[in-house]
Design a protein around this motif. Sequence first.
Motif, short mmCIF file in Angstrom:
data_model
loop_
_atom_site.label_atom_id
_atom_site.label_comp_id
_atom_site.label_asym_id
_atom_site.label_seq_id
_atom_site.Cartn_x
_atom_site.Cartn_y
_atom_site.Cartn_z
N SER A 42 4.43 -6.42 0.85
CA SER A 42 3.26 -6.45 -0.01
C SER A 42 2.36 -7.59 0.43
O SER A 42 2.66 -8.77 0.18
CB SER A 42 3.64 -6.64 -1.48
OG SER A 42 2.48 -6.81 -2.27
N TYR A 196 11.66 1.54 -3.52
CA TYR A 196 10.24 1.74 -3.80
C TYR A 196 9.97 2.31 -5.19
O TYR A 196 8.84 2.69 -5.50
CB TYR A 196 9.64 2.68 -2.74
CG TYR A 196 9.71 2.15 -1.35
CD1 TYR A 196 8.72 1.32 -0.84
CD2 TYR A 196 10.79 2.45 -0.52
CE1 TYR A 196 8.79 0.81 0.46
CE2 TYR A 196 10.87 1.94 0.78
CZ TYR A 196 9.87 1.13 1.26
OH TYR A 196 9.95 0.63 2.53
N LEU A 199 6.97 1.63 -7.55
CA LEU A 199 5.65 2.13 -7.18
C LEU A 199 5.53 3.64 -7.35
O LEU A 199 4.47 4.21 -7.08
CB LEU A 199 5.35 1.75 -5.72
CG LEU A 199 5.55 0.28 -5.38
CD1 LEU A 199 5.35 0.05 -3.89
CD2 LEU A 199 4.60 -0.60 -6.18
N LYS A 223 9.47 -5.10 -2.58
CA LYS A 223 8.34 -4.18 -2.45
C LYS A 223 7.28 -4.43 -3.53
O LYS A 223 6.33 -5.16 -3.31
CB LYS A 223 8.84 -2.74 -2.47
CG LYS A 223 9.94 -2.46 -1.45
CD LYS A 223 9.52 -2.79 -0.04
CE LYS A 223 10.64 -2.51 0.96
NZ LYS A 223 10.30 -2.91 2.33
N LYS A 276 0.41 -2.29 -8.61
CA LYS A 276 0.55 -0.84 -8.43
C LYS A 276 -0.81 -0.19 -8.26
O LYS A 276 -0.97 0.73 -7.45
CB LYS A 276 1.31 -0.24 -9.62
CG LYS A 276 2.78 -0.60 -9.64
CD LYS A 276 3.45 -0.19 -10.94
CE LYS A 276 3.57 1.30 -11.09
NZ LYS A 276 4.37 1.68 -12.29
N PHE A 279 -2.00 -0.87 -4.73
CA PHE A 279 -1.34 0.02 -3.76
C PHE A 279 -1.93 1.43 -3.84
O PHE A 279 -2.12 2.08 -2.81
CB PHE A 279 0.17 0.07 -4.02
CG PHE A 279 0.90 -1.13 -3.47
CD1 PHE A 279 0.69 -1.57 -2.18
CD2 PHE A 279 1.83 -1.80 -4.24
CE1 PHE A 279 1.37 -2.66 -1.66
CE2 PHE A 279 2.52 -2.89 -3.74
CZ PHE A 279 2.29 -3.32 -2.45
N ASN A 303 4.62 1.80 -0.77
CA ASN A 303 3.53 0.90 -0.39
C ASN A 303 3.10 1.12 1.06
O ASN A 303 2.61 0.22 1.73
CB ASN A 303 3.93 -0.56 -0.61
CG ASN A 303 5.13 -0.97 0.22
OD1 ASN A 303 5.71 -0.16 0.95
ND2 ASN A 303 5.51 -2.24 0.12
N SER A 345 1.37 0.45 6.42
CA SER A 345 1.55 -0.19 5.12
C SER A 345 0.20 -0.42 4.44
O SER A 345 -0.81 -0.60 5.11
CB SER A 345 2.27 -1.54 5.28
OG SER A 345 3.56 -1.37 5.82
N CYS A 346 0.22 -0.44 3.13
CA CYS A 346 -0.99 -0.72 2.37
C CYS A 346 -1.44 -2.16 2.62
O CYS A 346 -0.63 -3.03 2.96
CB CYS A 346 -0.73 -0.51 0.88
SG CYS A 346 -0.34 1.20 0.44
#
Length: 368
Positions: A42, A196, A199, A223, A276, A279, A303, A345-346
Amino acid sequence: MSYYRFTDLAQLLPASVPFVGPETQERQRGAPFLARLGANESVFGPSPKAVTAMREAAATCWMYGDPENHDLRHALAEHHDIKMENIVVGEGVDGLLGYLARLFVAPGDAVVTSDGAYPTFNYHVAGFGGVLHKAAYKNDHEDPDALLDLARKTQAKLIYLSNPDNPMGTWHSAAVIEEMIANLPQGCVLVLDEAYIDLAPEDAAPTVSKISPNVIRMRTFSKGYGMAGARVGYAIGTAELITAFNKIRNHFGVSRIAQAGALAALADQAYLTDIKSKFTNSRDRIAQIAQQNGLVALPSATNFVTLDCGRDGDFARRVLAHLISEGLFVRMPFVAPQDRAVRISCGTDAQMDLVAEKLPMALKAAAS
């Protein structure tokens, strides 16, 4: 001839790391990455309250951490409406998977997973001499029915399934998972990796307060809570199974700093809710970038987003290599046919702008 008298099993194992870290790649390329978007971390970081708690705990790190992780387990028990005896804390899901393999897997024991699923589980099973049997993915999802069939045929001790899935980002509903649990063979335990789940949609997770004797559920602060570097995870199971971890775990494996940070992060659910939404926005942006470049973004409850490059694994590897050469650290699934994709990945708006800039260049280079 080696001076060291390693075990027969250790002599057969490769001396390799399951993942090539971004730091290793930066050393190899002689430059830092512009954006670190490959390890499913993250980039938004942990709750400021968790950072403060860890900073304050640093002054007490001359002491070992509580070997029972009492305060964190107590808070987790309240959070999930279960008993402390149903929770064990460890060094991330990776550490807990290693302990689980040590508890269950002897040389020759059968274990079932999906071909291309999280490789660290395979690493631990191999490290204790287990025999891995792998079922294929179905429509980019792990296939519960195929996993169950394989477990029956092999008399497997363990079945590994991640929900939501890594590396594809897809997920099953709680109803599908509950049906799988109801059909587990006698003596087989489902290792349900829910790294995960914080999320994912609410209907993706069976009720936590329902403790099943044939299931152990793995969760993490890496995460959604943004604490991957602190290495804090926990497992939920029956009291008998959780107590067994005390026979073999590293009782001082989770530091005072990590325990304090996780405790503060858990208490700050408002921050998790905000993360959240970030993401979600980033997943939408990645999907938009994919569409603009003629790619398909797989639905994701994680994510990260997996992008179908539309060709074979060789093409996707060329895309990946060019993105890395342009300073974007990303990864891809290892096994065909999932290796037709890359996984991003975000990240922040600025990082997504870099993806938007570099992806068309990578696709053009891969095609030529």
